[in-house]
Motif scaffolding. Structure first.
Motif, PDB file in Angstrom:
ATOM      1  N   LEU A   1       5.284   8.548  -0.391  1.00 12.85           N
ATOM      2  CA  LEU A   1       5.738   9.100   0.883  1.00 12.85           C
ATOM      3  C   LEU A   1       5.743   8.032   1.969  1.00 12.85           C
ATOM      4  CD1 LEU A   1       3.808  12.501   0.829  1.00 12.85           C
ATOM      5  CD2 LEU A   1       6.177  12.061   0.161  1.00 12.85           C
ATOM      6  N   GLY A   2       4.994   6.958   1.754  1.00 12.29           N
ATOM      7  CA  GLY A   2       4.966   5.867   2.718  1.00 12.29           C
ATOM      8  C   GLY A   2       4.577   4.564   2.049  1.00 12.29           C
TER       9      GLY A   2
ATOM     10  N   TYR B   1       7.171   1.797   6.018  1.00 14.18           N
ATOM     11  CA  TYR B   1       8.253   2.672   5.570  1.00 14.18           C
ATOM     12  C   TYR B   1       7.723   4.094   5.467  1.00 14.18           C
ATOM     13  CZ  TYR B   1      10.481  -1.699   4.081  1.00 14.18           C
ATOM     14  OH  TYR B   1      11.005  -2.961   4.038  1.00 14.18           O
ATOM     15  N   ARG B   2       8.495   5.045   5.949  1.00 13.64           N
ATOM     16  CA  ARG B   2       8.157   6.455   5.794  1.00 13.64           C
ATOM     17  C   ARG B   2       9.376   7.179   5.250  1.00 13.64           C
ATOM     18  NH1 ARG B   2       3.971   4.857   5.810  1.00 13.64           N
ATOM     19  NH2 ARG B   2       2.231   5.072   7.257  1.00 13.64           N
ATOM     20  N   ARG B   3       9.130   8.046   4.268  1.00 17.12           N
ATOM     21  CA  ARG B   3      10.251   8.743   3.655  1.00 17.12           C
ATOM     22  C   ARG B   3      10.721   9.890   4.545  1.00 17.12           C
ATOM     23  NH1 ARG B   3       9.268  11.722  -1.918  1.00 17.12           N
ATOM     24  NH2 ARG B   3       9.607  13.657  -0.781  1.00 17.12           N
ATOM     25  N   ASN B   4      12.019   9.934   4.793  1.00 15.50           N
ATOM     26  CA  ASN B   4      12.593  11.069   5.544  1.00 15.50           C
ATOM     27  C   ASN B   4      12.811  12.224   4.585  1.00 15.50           C
ATOM     28  OD1 ASN B   4      12.685   9.869   8.052  1.00 15.50           O
ATOM     29  ND2 ASN B   4      14.670   8.905   7.653  1.00 15.50           N
TER      30      ASN B   4
ATOM     31  N   ARG C   1       0.876  -1.174   0.000  1.00 18.93           N
ATOM     32  CA  ARG C   1       0.000   0.000   0.000  1.00 18.93           C
ATOM     33  C   ARG C   1       0.912   1.222   0.000  1.00 18.93           C
ATOM     34  NH1 ARG C   1      -3.366  -0.479   5.107  1.00 18.93           N
ATOM     35  NH2 ARG C   1      -4.162   1.539   4.432  1.00 18.93           N
ATOM     36  N   ILE C   2       0.848   1.974  -1.082  1.00 16.41           N
ATOM     37  CA  ILE C   2       1.751   3.106  -1.262  1.00 16.41           C
ATOM     38  C   ILE C   2       0.952   4.394  -1.160  1.00 16.41           C
ATOM     39  CG2 ILE C   2       3.383   4.226  -2.836  1.00 16.41           C
ATOM     40  CD1 ILE C   2       3.881   1.428  -4.028  1.00 16.41           C
ATOM     41  N   SER C   3       1.235   5.176  -0.142  1.00 13.32           N
ATOM     42  CA  SER C   3       0.558   6.463   0.015  1.00 13.32           C
ATOM     43  C   SER C   3       1.488   7.576  -0.455  1.00 13.32           C
ATOM     44  CB  SER C   3       0.155   6.689   1.476  1.00 13.32           C
ATOM     45  OG  SER C   3       1.296   6.612   2.316  1.00 13.32           O
TER      46      SER C   3
END
Length: 201
Positions: free
Chosen positions: A181-182, A198-201, A70-72
């Motif tokens: 973004l996640g 996963y969360r993008r820094n 699931r890509i947000s």
């Protein structure tokens, strides 16, 4: 094929539809952060559903490995310069490290739109020169008998009618760009099942 979810603000209703992942665009400066590229008809309802808030979620399911992604993220559209409607354009300078990096590389979005259009098969290209999606067929299903079944690639039209149809299709053809973004990654084939966020820094 993946599912793309948006939100229709006027009716306060979630919407979801299937999309085809056409390619990735990855800035050389950020090799682990690809942009996802799909396509759409600029006249479809999803375009108005993402103008208020350009956030979406894409869901990929891979049956052989029992994995779900699931890509947000944020969505942008790249359309013909002749289209006068409202939609989320690519982020302006300073609003996205990925789009900024691509600008530094002189990346050409219009050229990407044209080459993506050319890579589609003729039947798919023809779908963009038909009536607005969702338009009632006043003459019934016989209306569809007048629609072109297939269109050639750019520059390969055999007559003026084909040329006009290709031009009309290209006017309605847009790229859908998703900036992740996640990622919510679920592995259902393991014991115990695993979920990694996963969360993008």
């Amino acid at each position: 094929v993946f599912q793309l979810a948006t939100y229709d603000h006027p009716s306060r209703t979630p919407r979801v539809r299937s999309h085809i992942l056409r390619s990735f665009v990855t800035p050389s400066k950020h090799p682990s952060l690809p942009l996802l590229v799909s396509t759409t008809d600029i006249r479809t309802p999803k375009v108005t559903q993402v103008t208020d808030a350009n956030s979406v979620e894409a869901v990929f399911w891979t049956e052989p490995t029992l994995e779900q992604f699931r890509i947000s993220g944020r969505i942008s559209l790249v359309s013909s310069s002749s289209y006068a409607g409202s939609y989320p354009d690519i982020p302006s300078p300073g609003h996205s490290i990925l789009f900024d990096a691509l600008r530094q590389e002189n990346f050409n979005w219009e050229q990407t739109r044209l080459s993506t259009f050319n890579r589609l098969n003729g039947r798919m290209r023809a779908s963009w020169c038909r009536p607005v999606p969702g338009t009632p067929l006043k003459g019934g299903y016989d209306d569809a008998l007048e629609w072109p079944e297939s269109l050639p690639a750019l520059g390969e039209a055999k007559d003026e009618e084909e040329k006009r149809n290709v031009e009309r299709a290209l006017e309605n053809f847009a790229l859908v760009i998703i900036e992740p973004l996640g990622v919510d990654f679920v592995e259902l084939g393991t014991r115990p099942e695993k979920r990694t966020m996963y969360r993008r820094n």
